[in-house]
Write a protein that holds these residues in place. Structure first.
Motif, PDB file in Angstrom:
ATOM      1  N   ALA A 164       6.047  15.933   8.561  1.00 23.21           N
ATOM      2  CA  ALA A 164       6.266  14.614   9.147  1.00 23.21           C
ATOM      3  C   ALA A 164       7.731  14.255   8.945  1.00 23.21           C
ATOM      4  O   ALA A 164       8.221  14.232   7.812  1.00 23.21           O
ATOM      5  CB  ALA A 164       5.377  13.565   8.476  1.00 23.21           C
ATOM      6  N   PHE A 165       8.450  14.021  10.056  1.00 23.44           N
ATOM      7  CA  PHE A 165       9.870  13.641  10.009  1.00 23.44           C
ATOM      8  C   PHE A 165       9.988  12.160  10.329  1.00 23.44           C
ATOM      9  O   PHE A 165       9.685  11.747  11.452  1.00 23.44           O
ATOM     10  CB  PHE A 165      10.679  14.405  11.065  1.00 23.44           C
ATOM     11  CG  PHE A 165      10.727  15.904  10.912  1.00 23.44           C
ATOM     12  CD1 PHE A 165      11.737  16.519  10.195  1.00 23.44           C
ATOM     13  CD2 PHE A 165       9.786  16.706  11.545  1.00 23.44           C
ATOM     14  CE1 PHE A 165      11.811  17.898  10.096  1.00 23.44           C
ATOM     15  CE2 PHE A 165       9.852  18.090  11.457  1.00 23.44           C
ATOM     16  CZ  PHE A 165      10.865  18.684  10.722  1.00 23.44           C
ATOM     17  N   LEU A 166      10.454  11.359   9.383  1.00 25.53           N
ATOM     18  CA  LEU A 166      10.735   9.946   9.621  1.00 25.53           C
ATOM     19  C   LEU A 166      12.234   9.726   9.446  1.00 25.53           C
ATOM     20  O   LEU A 166      12.827  10.203   8.462  1.00 25.53           O
ATOM     21  CB  LEU A 166       9.989   9.054   8.622  1.00 25.53           C
ATOM     22  CG  LEU A 166       8.520   8.712   8.908  1.00 25.53           C
ATOM     23  CD1 LEU A 166       7.665   9.969   8.949  1.00 25.53           C
ATOM     24  CD2 LEU A 166       7.998   7.739   7.852  1.00 25.53           C
ATOM     25  N   HIS A 167      12.854   9.004  10.393  1.00 31.61           N
ATOM     26  CA  HIS A 167      14.300   8.795  10.343  1.00 31.61           C
ATOM     27  C   HIS A 167      14.677   7.358  10.665  1.00 31.61           C
ATOM     28  O   HIS A 167      14.112   6.749  11.582  1.00 31.61           O
ATOM     29  CB  HIS A 167      15.010   9.735  11.313  1.00 31.61           C
ATOM     30  CG  HIS A 167      15.072  11.145  10.841  1.00 31.61           C
ATOM     31  ND1 HIS A 167      14.135  12.092  11.187  1.00 31.61           N
ATOM     32  CD2 HIS A 167      15.957  11.763  10.009  1.00 31.61           C
ATOM     33  CE1 HIS A 167      14.449  13.245  10.611  1.00 31.61           C
ATOM     34  NE2 HIS A 167      15.539  13.071   9.895  1.00 31.61           N
ATOM     35  N   TRP A 168      15.677   6.885   9.909  1.00 29.09           N
ATOM     36  CA  TRP A 168      16.288   5.583  10.136  1.00 29.09           C
ATOM     37  C   TRP A 168      17.785   5.764  10.331  1.00 29.09           C
ATOM     38  O   TRP A 168      18.407   6.601   9.655  1.00 29.09           O
ATOM     39  CB  TRP A 168      16.071   4.653   8.944  1.00 29.09           C
ATOM     40  CG  TRP A 168      14.666   4.231   8.680  1.00 29.09           C
ATOM     41  CD1 TRP A 168      14.064   3.074   9.095  1.00 29.09           C
ATOM     42  CD2 TRP A 168      13.678   4.930   7.901  1.00 29.09           C
ATOM     43  NE1 TRP A 168      12.763   3.021   8.641  1.00 29.09           N
ATOM     44  CE2 TRP A 168      12.500   4.149   7.892  1.00 29.09           C
ATOM     45  CE3 TRP A 168      13.679   6.143   7.209  1.00 29.09           C
ATOM     46  CZ2 TRP A 168      11.342   4.529   7.232  1.00 29.09           C
ATOM     47  CZ3 TRP A 168      12.525   6.540   6.548  1.00 29.09           C
ATOM     48  CH2 TRP A 168      11.373   5.734   6.562  1.00 29.09           C
TER      49      TRP A 168
END
Length: 249
Positions: free
Chosen positions: A22-26
């Motif tokens: 799971a890739f989460l980016h801000w």
């Protein structure tokens, strides 16, 4: 998009598979990132911004020098906080601010051998249909109790990643330091099989624990991948030379 050429030899230093990612980016201001990067690197930017990533996955069968991967000690959940960097040689990579893992021996080995900021955590990954949940609670070193809970629902397959999706996932090495010297640890793997994902829950303080500002709002990108097999070469210096082995004293 195909894998980028790499200096990884036929008999690699390290092999492993990264599964159920799971890739989460801000988005983050490059000025907030620059002081956290190793010497000789600067924030890698796209459209004037850079990103902080929270990436949760399952490490699978880590092996050394081309030998078969280890089923138990080399298989465990991991969650990392990472930044995006480029050096004076034009090599684009990631910088790990923290790597939570559930296998204590793997944590100790990575800290000693690669000088990576691994930490020992209590972790779990569960799946129900298209929904995956990743949980992590830090043990040591601290901050003790730092945690994350990520729940995603896997969506449609991505045939051609956008420029941002490629920027965030197509990385071919790690920038770091080795006994005070800037180094680059190259890797090679097939193209990511990417899917978009819906974020059902995100409760975490690992980003702040890694020395970054708290993320504001929802991630600008949420992706899932079933995973790839990865090969690592030896660390190289800024100018492409192998890092020499330390002499015994």
């Amino acid at each position: 998009m195909s894998a980028e050429p790499s200096s990884v030899p036929a008999v690699p230093l390290l092999t492993q598979a990264w599964l159920d990612l799971a890739f989460l980016h801000w988005a983050v201001d490059p000025a907030d990132v620059a002081p956290l990067l190793p010497p000789g690197t600067v924030p890698d930017e796209i459209d004037g911004v850079t990103y902080v990533g929270l990436v949760a996955f399952r490490m699978h069968r880590t092996g050394w020098f081309g030998l078969p991967g280890i089923p138990y000690l080399g298989t465990f959940p991991e969650t990392n906080v990472r930044l995006y960097s480029v050096d004076s040689e034009g090599r684009r990579g990631v910088v790990f601010r923290s790597l939570d893992a559930s296998r204590l021996i793997a944590v100790a080995t990575a800290r000693i051998v690669f000088r990576l900021p691994y930490v020992w955590s209590r972790m779990d990954i569960t799946r129900s249909g298209d929904t995956l949940a990743y949980t992590s609670t830090r043990r040591r070193p601290g901050p003790r109790g730092a945690r994350s809970r990520i729940v995603i629902r896997v969506g449609e397959r991505i045939g051609e990643p956008t420029g941002l999706e490629h920027f965030l996932t197509a990385r071919w090495g790690v920038h770091g330091t080795f006994f005070g010297r800037p180094v680059f640890l190259p890797n090679a793997h097939p193209s990511w099989p990417l899917r978009r994902a819906g974020l059902l829950d995100c409760d975490e303080d690992l980003v702040v624990a890694a020395g970054l500002p708290a993320p504001v709002g929802d991630p600008v990108s949420v992706l899932y991948s079933a995973g790839v097999a990865v090969r690592f070469g030896r660390p190289v210096t800024r100018h492409g030379d192998d890092v020499p082995r330390r002499r015994r004293t």
